[in-house]
Write a protein that holds these residues in place. Structure first.
Motif, PDB file in Angstrom:
ATOM      1  N   VAL A 103       3.550   0.708 -13.697  1.00  0.00           N
ATOM      2  CA  VAL A 103       2.813   1.440 -12.659  1.00  0.00           C
ATOM      3  C   VAL A 103       1.627   0.642 -12.119  1.00  0.00           C
ATOM      4  O   VAL A 103       1.017   1.041 -11.130  1.00  0.00           O
ATOM      5  CB  VAL A 103       2.334   2.824 -13.146  1.00  0.00           C
ATOM      6  CG1 VAL A 103       3.521   3.733 -13.407  1.00  0.00           C
ATOM      7  CG2 VAL A 103       1.441   2.714 -14.371  1.00  0.00           C
ATOM      8  N   GLY A 104       1.310  -0.488 -12.767  1.00  0.00           N
ATOM      9  CA  GLY A 104       0.200  -1.287 -12.274  1.00  0.00           C
ATOM     10  C   GLY A 104       0.123  -2.620 -12.988  1.00  0.00           C
ATOM     11  O   GLY A 104       0.582  -2.759 -14.123  1.00  0.00           O
ATOM     12  N   ILE A 105      -0.444  -3.585 -12.292  1.00  0.00           N
ATOM     13  CA  ILE A 105      -0.628  -4.914 -12.879  1.00  0.00           C
ATOM     14  C   ILE A 105      -1.844  -5.566 -12.228  1.00  0.00           C
ATOM     15  O   ILE A 105      -2.122  -5.334 -11.052  1.00  0.00           O
ATOM     16  CB  ILE A 105       0.643  -5.793 -12.711  1.00  0.00           C
ATOM     17  CG1 ILE A 105       0.533  -7.080 -13.510  1.00  0.00           C
ATOM     18  CG2 ILE A 105       0.950  -6.049 -11.250  1.00  0.00           C
ATOM     19  CD1 ILE A 105       1.854  -7.818 -13.668  1.00  0.00           C
ATOM     20  N   SER A 106      -2.567  -6.336 -13.016  1.00  0.00           N
ATOM     21  CA  SER A 106      -3.710  -7.098 -12.514  1.00  0.00           C
ATOM     22  C   SER A 106      -3.567  -8.526 -13.004  1.00  0.00           C
ATOM     23  O   SER A 106      -3.248  -8.750 -14.170  1.00  0.00           O
ATOM     24  CB  SER A 106      -5.023  -6.523 -13.040  1.00  0.00           C
ATOM     25  OG  SER A 106      -5.147  -5.174 -12.682  1.00  0.00           O
ATOM     26  N   ASN A 113      -6.690  -4.285  -8.623  1.00  0.00           N
ATOM     27  CA  ASN A 113      -5.492  -3.888  -9.341  1.00  0.00           C
ATOM     28  C   ASN A 113      -4.375  -3.711  -8.329  1.00  0.00           C
ATOM     29  O   ASN A 113      -4.601  -3.187  -7.235  1.00  0.00           O
ATOM     30  CB  ASN A 113      -5.686  -2.547 -10.051  1.00  0.00           C
ATOM     31  CG  ASN A 113      -6.703  -2.619 -11.149  1.00  0.00           C
ATOM     32  OD1 ASN A 113      -6.702  -3.535 -11.949  1.00  0.00           O
ATOM     33  ND2 ASN A 113      -7.585  -1.626 -11.203  1.00  0.00           N
ATOM     34  N   ILE A 114      -3.155  -4.088  -8.686  1.00  0.00           N
ATOM     35  CA  ILE A 114      -1.981  -3.794  -7.880  1.00  0.00           C
ATOM     36  C   ILE A 114      -1.381  -2.531  -8.490  1.00  0.00           C
ATOM     37  O   ILE A 114      -0.985  -2.523  -9.661  1.00  0.00           O
ATOM     38  CB  ILE A 114      -0.966  -4.949  -7.920  1.00  0.00           C
ATOM     39  CG1 ILE A 114      -1.614  -6.232  -7.406  1.00  0.00           C
ATOM     40  CG2 ILE A 114       0.290  -4.592  -7.125  1.00  0.00           C
ATOM     41  CD1 ILE A 114      -0.807  -7.491  -7.688  1.00  0.00           C
ATOM     42  N   VAL A 115      -1.383  -1.439  -7.722  1.00  0.00           N
ATOM     43  CA  VAL A 115      -0.921  -0.150  -8.204  1.00  0.00           C
ATOM     44  C   VAL A 115       0.359   0.212  -7.475  1.00  0.00           C
ATOM     45  O   VAL A 115       0.384   0.291  -6.249  1.00  0.00           O
ATOM     46  CB  VAL A 115      -1.991   0.939  -7.969  1.00  0.00           C
ATOM     47  CG1 VAL A 115      -1.512   2.298  -8.465  1.00  0.00           C
ATOM     48  CG2 VAL A 115      -3.298   0.546  -8.633  1.00  0.00           C
ATOM     49  N   LEU A 116       1.433   0.440  -8.246  1.00  0.00           N
ATOM     50  CA  LEU A 116       2.700   0.816  -7.656  1.00  0.00           C
ATOM     51  C   LEU A 116       2.627   2.271  -7.205  1.00  0.00           C
ATOM     52  O   LEU A 116       2.083   3.115  -7.911  1.00  0.00           O
ATOM     53  CB  LEU A 116       3.847   0.613  -8.638  1.00  0.00           C
ATOM     54  CG  LEU A 116       4.325  -0.838  -8.741  1.00  0.00           C
ATOM     55  CD1 LEU A 116       3.312  -1.730  -9.383  1.00  0.00           C
ATOM     56  CD2 LEU A 116       5.640  -0.916  -9.458  1.00  0.00           C
ATOM     57  N   ASN A 117       3.166   2.550  -6.011  1.00  0.00           N
ATOM     58  CA  ASN A 117       3.139   3.899  -5.459  1.00  0.00           C
ATOM     59  C   ASN A 117       4.066   4.810  -6.240  1.00  0.00           C
ATOM     60  O   ASN A 117       5.050   4.379  -6.802  1.00  0.00           O
ATOM     61  CB  ASN A 117       3.527   3.882  -3.982  1.00  0.00           C
ATOM     62  CG  ASN A 117       2.509   3.159  -3.137  1.00  0.00           C
ATOM     63  OD1 ASN A 117       1.363   2.969  -3.514  1.00  0.00           O
ATOM     64  ND2 ASN A 117       2.926   2.728  -1.956  1.00  0.00           N
ATOM     65  N   GLU A 118       3.717   6.108  -6.253  1.00  0.00           N
ATOM     66  CA  GLU A 118       4.532   7.104  -6.940  1.00  0.00           C
ATOM     67  C   GLU A 118       5.968   7.049  -6.424  1.00  0.00           C
ATOM     68  O   GLU A 118       6.192   6.899  -5.229  1.00  0.00           O
ATOM     69  CB  GLU A 118       3.980   8.504  -6.706  1.00  0.00           C
ATOM     70  CG  GLU A 118       2.625   8.727  -7.343  1.00  0.00           C
ATOM     71  CD  GLU A 118       2.650   8.657  -8.856  1.00  0.00           C
ATOM     72  OE1 GLU A 118       3.591   9.189  -9.477  1.00  0.00           O
ATOM     73  OE2 GLU A 118       1.737   8.052  -9.416  1.00  0.00           O
TER      74      GLU A 118
END
Length: 120
Positions: A103-106, A113-118
């Motif tokens: 759901v996320g990676i930095s 932060n790179i946050v994946l959308n729902e």
């Protein structure tokens, strides 16, 4: 004559501005090893070493085969301000239907932060 020169100068500035916007779009990319199978954008990805890439122009996170550069999985994502900074890759997971979902990676040293959308 003066009007024609002014028009040309204005066109040059517009062209430079449009070219500059493309130059600011960045692609962040790192080689990352994953110790277990996981899901990205609804696609199951096997444990292994991949290139993880985020394109800020298309808001797309891609998991690529590190040798062939073939896209294994992709999902839409967004950038969010990161509290502090780290020298390590930081990954965030949730468990959904007994599968690990990214759901996320930095990336190291990044302020976002790179946050994946729902659902992605």
């Amino acid at each position: 004559m003066m009007k024609k020169t002014f028009t040309r100068i204005a066109l040059v500035f517009m062209l430079c501005a449009m070219t500059g916007l493309v130059a600011f779009a960045k692609e962040k990319s790192r080689v990352v090893s994953f110790g277990s199978d996981f899901v990205v954008g609804g696609t199951q990805v096997k444990a292994g070493t991949y290139r993880v890439s985020y394109d800020s122009q298309t808001n797309q996170l891609s998991i690529l085969d590190r040798k062939t550069k073939a896209v294994i999985a992709k999902a839409t994502a967004r950038l969010e301000k990161r509290d502090g900074s780290s020298n390590a890759i930081d990954m965030r997971w949730v468990t959904k239907d007994s599968a690990q979902v990214l759901v996320g990676i930095s990336f190291p040293g990044d302020s976002e932060n790179i946050v994946l959308n729902e659902g992605g």
